[in-house]
Motif scaffolding. Structure first.
Motif, mmCIF file in Angstrom:
data_model
loop_
_atom_site.group_PDB
_atom_site.id
_atom_site.type_symbol
_atom_site.label_atom_id
_atom_site.label_comp_id
_atom_site.label_asym_id
_atom_site.label_seq_id
_atom_site.Cartn_x
_atom_site.Cartn_y
_atom_site.Cartn_z
ATOM 1 N N GLU A 1 4.771 11.359 26.159
ATOM 2 C CA GLU A 1 3.970 11.140 24.936
ATOM 3 C C GLU A 1 3.957 9.639 24.338
ATOM 4 O OE1 GLU A 1 8.048 12.647 23.666
ATOM 5 O OE2 GLU A 1 6.997 12.733 25.211
ATOM 6 N N HIS A 2 4.919 8.657 24.915
ATOM 7 C CA HIS A 2 4.865 7.446 24.358
ATOM 8 C C HIS A 2 4.287 6.472 25.384
ATOM 9 C CE1 HIS A 2 7.474 9.192 21.284
ATOM 10 N NE2 HIS A 2 8.268 9.414 22.223
ATOM 11 N N ALA A 3 3.600 6.927 26.417
ATOM 12 C CA ALA A 3 3.153 6.027 27.624
ATOM 13 C C ALA A 3 1.943 5.234 27.158
ATOM 14 C CB ALA A 3 2.602 7.075 28.736
ATOM 15 N N ASN A 4 1.115 5.693 26.401
ATOM 16 C CA ASN A 4 0.079 5.117 25.689
ATOM 17 C C ASN A 4 -0.878 4.491 27.161
ATOM 18 O OD1 ASN A 4 -2.047 4.123 23.999
ATOM 19 N ND2 ASN A 4 -0.906 2.189 23.926
ATOM 20 N N VAL A 5 -1.015 5.093 28.080
ATOM 21 C CA VAL A 5 -1.798 4.550 29.366
ATOM 22 C C VAL A 5 -3.240 4.645 29.058
ATOM 23 C CG1 VAL A 5 -2.096 6.870 30.570
ATOM 24 C CG2 VAL A 5 -2.032 4.779 32.037
ATOM 25 N N GLU A 6 -3.572 5.011 27.908
ATOM 26 C CA GLU A 6 -5.091 5.136 27.582
ATOM 27 C C GLU A 6 -5.405 3.772 27.402
ATOM 28 O OE1 GLU A 6 -2.924 7.198 26.325
ATOM 29 O OE2 GLU A 6 -3.352 9.118 27.064
ATOM 30 N N SER A 7 -4.581 3.050 26.643
ATOM 31 C CA SER A 7 -4.891 1.642 26.243
ATOM 32 C C SER A 7 -5.181 0.732 27.559
ATOM 33 C CB SER A 7 -3.979 0.735 25.441
ATOM 34 O OG SER A 7 -3.882 1.156 24.084
ATOM 35 N N PHE A 8 -4.597 0.924 28.632
ATOM 36 C CA PHE A 8 -4.623 0.284 29.944
ATOM 37 C C PHE A 8 -5.918 0.559 30.642
ATOM 38 C CE2 PHE A 8 -3.691 0.394 34.618
ATOM 39 C CZ PHE A 8 -3.878 -0.879 34.741
ATOM 40 N N LEU A 9 -6.360 1.933 30.565
ATOM 41 C CA LEU A 9 -7.614 2.505 31.069
ATOM 42 C C LEU A 9 -8.625 2.118 30.468
ATOM 43 C CD1 LEU A 9 -6.310 6.332 31.860
ATOM 44 C CD2 LEU A 9 -6.584 4.211 33.498
ATOM 45 N N LEU A 10 -8.704 1.886 28.824
ATOM 46 C CA LEU A 10 -9.810 1.386 27.998
ATOM 47 C C LEU A 10 -10.009 -0.230 28.329
ATOM 48 C CD1 LEU A 10 -8.980 3.323 24.724
ATOM 49 C CD2 LEU A 10 -10.812 3.497 26.133
ATOM 50 N N ALA A 11 -9.055 -0.728 28.533
ATOM 51 C CA ALA A 11 -9.180 -2.263 29.044
ATOM 52 C C ALA A 11 -10.000 -2.276 30.312
ATOM 53 C CB ALA A 11 -7.845 -2.849 28.848
ATOM 54 N N LEU A 12 -9.458 -1.560 31.156
ATOM 55 C CA LEU A 12 -10.226 -1.660 32.319
ATOM 56 C C LEU A 12 -11.602 -1.380 32.355
ATOM 57 C CD1 LEU A 12 -7.630 0.425 34.802
ATOM 58 C CD2 LEU A 12 -8.045 -2.098 34.539
ATOM 59 N N ALA A 13 -12.094 -0.264 31.653
ATOM 60 C CA ALA A 13 -13.159 0.127 31.197
ATOM 61 C C ALA A 13 -14.181 -0.934 30.762
ATOM 62 C CB ALA A 13 -13.421 1.346 30.228
ATOM 63 N N GLU A 14 -13.448 -1.928 30.082
ATOM 64 C CA GLU A 14 -14.167 -2.909 29.523
ATOM 65 C C GLU A 14 -14.780 -3.840 30.586
ATOM 66 O OE1 GLU A 14 -15.203 -3.697 26.401
ATOM 67 O OE2 GLU A 14 -14.323 -1.926 25.387
ATOM 68 N N LEU A 15 -13.862 -3.886 31.788
ATOM 69 C CA LEU A 15 -14.000 -4.918 32.621
ATOM 70 C C LEU A 15 -14.797 -4.077 33.962
ATOM 71 C CD1 LEU A 15 -10.550 -6.303 32.636
ATOM 72 C CD2 LEU A 15 -12.649 -7.557 31.795
ATOM 73 N N ARG A 16 -15.595 -3.016 33.705
ATOM 74 C CA ARG A 16 -16.272 -2.175 34.722
ATOM 75 C C ARG A 16 -17.129 -3.068 35.514
ATOM 76 N NH1 ARG A 16 -18.185 0.934 31.463
ATOM 77 N NH2 ARG A 16 -16.701 2.555 31.317
ATOM 78 N N GLY A 17 -17.798 -4.036 35.155
ATOM 79 C CA GLY A 17 -18.513 -4.862 35.927
ATOM 80 C C GLY A 17 -18.214 -5.926 36.792
ATOM 81 N N ARG A 18 -16.716 -5.951 36.836
ATOM 82 C CA ARG A 18 -15.773 -6.977 37.566
ATOM 83 C C ARG A 18 -15.277 -6.273 38.598
ATOM 84 N NH1 ARG A 18 -14.815 -12.063 35.076
ATOM 85 N NH2 ARG A 18 -15.756 -12.056 33.013
ATOM 86 N N ASP A 19 -15.039 -6.976 39.631
ATOM 87 C CA ASP A 19 -14.054 -6.262 41.023
ATOM 88 C C ASP A 19 -12.725 -6.291 40.666
ATOM 89 O OD1 ASP A 19 -13.904 -5.315 43.477
ATOM 90 O OD2 ASP A 19 -13.826 -7.648 44.396
ATOM 91 N N TRP A 20 -12.041 -5.196 40.571
ATOM 92 C CA TRP A 20 -11.004 -4.908 40.605
ATOM 93 C C TRP A 20 -10.456 -3.747 40.876
ATOM 94 C CZ3 TRP A 20 -9.995 -0.675 37.909
ATOM 95 C CH2 TRP A 20 -10.943 -0.234 36.901
ATOM 96 N N ARG A 21 -8.875 -3.512 41.476
ATOM 97 C CA ARG A 21 -8.447 -2.258 41.867
ATOM 98 C C ARG A 21 -6.975 -2.144 40.825
ATOM 99 N NH1 ARG A 21 -6.892 -3.810 47.482
ATOM 100 N NH2 ARG A 21 -6.647 -5.895 46.182
ATOM 101 N N ALA A 22 -6.901 -0.975 40.515
ATOM 102 C CA ALA A 22 -5.899 -0.853 39.596
ATOM 103 C C ALA A 22 -4.732 0.472 40.148
ATOM 104 C CB ALA A 22 -6.212 -0.441 38.237
ATOM 105 N N ALA A 23 -3.474 0.244 39.692
ATOM 106 C CA ALA A 23 -2.572 1.486 39.930
ATOM 107 C C ALA A 23 -1.716 1.726 38.831
ATOM 108 C CB ALA A 23 -1.754 0.918 41.215
ATOM 109 N N VAL A 24 -1.511 3.185 38.712
ATOM 110 C CA VAL A 24 -0.839 3.513 37.789
ATOM 111 C C VAL A 24 0.432 4.241 38.489
ATOM 112 C CG1 VAL A 24 -0.423 5.262 35.703
ATOM 113 C CG2 VAL A 24 -2.557 4.018 36.111
ATOM 114 N N ILE A 25 1.676 3.769 38.187
ATOM 115 C CA ILE A 25 2.911 4.020 38.839
ATOM 116 C C ILE A 25 3.781 4.972 37.796
ATOM 117 C CG2 ILE A 25 5.193 3.531 39.935
ATOM 118 C CD1 ILE A 25 3.751 0.836 40.991
ATOM 119 N N GLY A 26 4.260 6.352 38.185
ATOM 120 C CA GLY A 26 4.968 6.985 37.204
ATOM 121 C C GLY A 26 4.312 8.350 37.168
ATOM 122 N N ASP A 27 5.275 9.107 36.633
ATOM 123 C CA ASP A 27 4.684 10.540 36.526
ATOM 124 C C ASP A 27 5.247 11.066 35.092
ATOM 125 O OD1 ASP A 27 3.411 13.219 37.170
ATOM 126 O OD2 ASP A 27 4.349 13.362 39.039
#
Length: 352
Positions: free
Chosen positions: A188-214
């Motif tokens: 509940e403290h991970a706040n991975v949403e902030s990371f994903l929202l930032a990636l969405a802002e960069l949707r027009g750029r070329d990148w690949r991302a990984a989320v490690i953890g469960d």
């Protein structure tokens, strides 16, 4: 040296940052030749009261993790163990108070390794725990501030951060599957949403991302990635051992730290050692920003938009796979720091 660890909850029974830290330190002390006994609730099967694992002698003070029963029986268990020093986790605080009761009779010091307050810990008992400690260890300045608020004097708190295997950082290969990485338990403290929202802002750029953890929030995070239409470029890799995630970090360029609660950002530490540019979203209950203060390959932000901007700015940094500035966080010097604290407190107790 004979060290008695005290933790009602061992890592094998209830894994979190505090119990993982205690287990790692206990096993590394044993590997270095110390006698280590771990007093806890029983986590192994069968009728045995004691169980050896990875060089550590585990002793069942209680069969079940019951705070009152554990605290009442702990002084007797400590007397039987006859250690030179007691190393206790801060929660539940009743175990620290009970350990100090026995330590007065045995004339040995109690070192409390402070991590975080659990939901059932009362402020009154946490204050008693700080008073019961001869020395308090904290992994970060954030935690040191917490301990001082419970009544500890600044001079009685020593910073001992988390550690990593720097030889692994140097020797591991490079896995180029991701440009940007997030790594943490997805709770509940991970706040991975902030990371994903930032990636969405960069949707027009070329990148690949990984989320490690469960963890319990993984499904929600994957759904968020799909809703943001970036799920085709974000890989959710689950839990990985250091041998598996270090090559990924060495191949990445940016690591994002966005968790709302983090006594010590160990994932970020691994990433910085692996040459990543660390971008930390400031959170009041996270110490992550402490690792990137005055660091050229690091930045602090306060929103997903700022995080996205810093990802773009990170392109100005040359690729890197090892940052020797973090060699001081290797397991060996950090373990020596623990030994130095034990020896200092033993000497001081004997003097007085």
């Amino acid at each position: 040296m004979r060290v008695a660890f005290v933790s009602l909850y061992p890592d094998q029974l209830s894994s979190d940052g505090a119990t993982r830290r205690a287990r790692r330190v206990a096993e590394r002390l044993a590997a270095r030749g110390h006698e280590v006994v771990f007093l806890c609730a029983q986590w192994w099967g069968g009728p045995l009261d004691e169980f050896e694992h990875n060089g550590v002698e585990y002793v069942a003070v209680t069969e079940e993790p019951a705070v009152r029963s554990f605290a009442s029986k702990l002084p007797f268990a400590l007397r039987r163990a006859s250690p030179d020093v007691v190393h206790a986790t801060n929660s539940p605080p009743a175990q620290v108070v009970a350990a100090k009761t026995a330590a007065r009779v045995l004339r040995i010091p109690v070192v409390v390794d402070w991590w975080a307050r659990r939901a059932d810990d009362s402020t009154r008992m946490l204050r008693r725990a700080t008073k019961g400690a001869d020395r308090v260890l904290a992994p970060s300045r954030l935690v040191k501030t917490d301990v001082r608020e419970y009544g500890a004097a600044a001079d009685d708190v020593t910073l001992v951060p988390e550690s990593i295997d720097f030889d692994l950082v140097r020797e591991a290969g490079v896995d180029n599957r991701a440009d940007l990485v997030y790594a943490r338990d997805l709770d509940e403290h991970a706040n991975v949403e902030s990371f994903l929202l930032a990636l969405a802002e960069l949707r027009g750029r070329d990148w690949r991302a990984a989320v490690i953890g469960d963890g319990p929030e993984r499904d929600a995070a994957e759904e968020t990635a799909a809703e943001l239409r970036i799920d085709d470029r974000v890989s959710f890799l689950g839990d990985l051992d250091p041998e598996e995630f270090v090559p990924i970090l060495k191949g990445a360029h940016v690591f994002a730290q966005t968790a709302t609660v983090e006594p010590f950002a160990r994932g970020l530490l691994w990433a910085l050692a692996c040459g990543c540019v660390g971008i930390v979203e400031y959170q009041a209950r996270s110490s992550g920003h402490e690792l990137v203060e005055n660091l050229d390959r690091g930045a602090r932000v306060t929103s997903p938009q700022e995080l996205a901007d810093e990802v773009v700015a990170a392109a100005a940094h040359d690729p890197s796979t090892v940052n020797e500035a973090f060699v001081g966080y290797d397991h060996e010097p950090i373990l020596t720091a623990y030994e130095n604290v034990y020896e200092s407190e033993i000497d001081a107790y004997g003097f007085f």
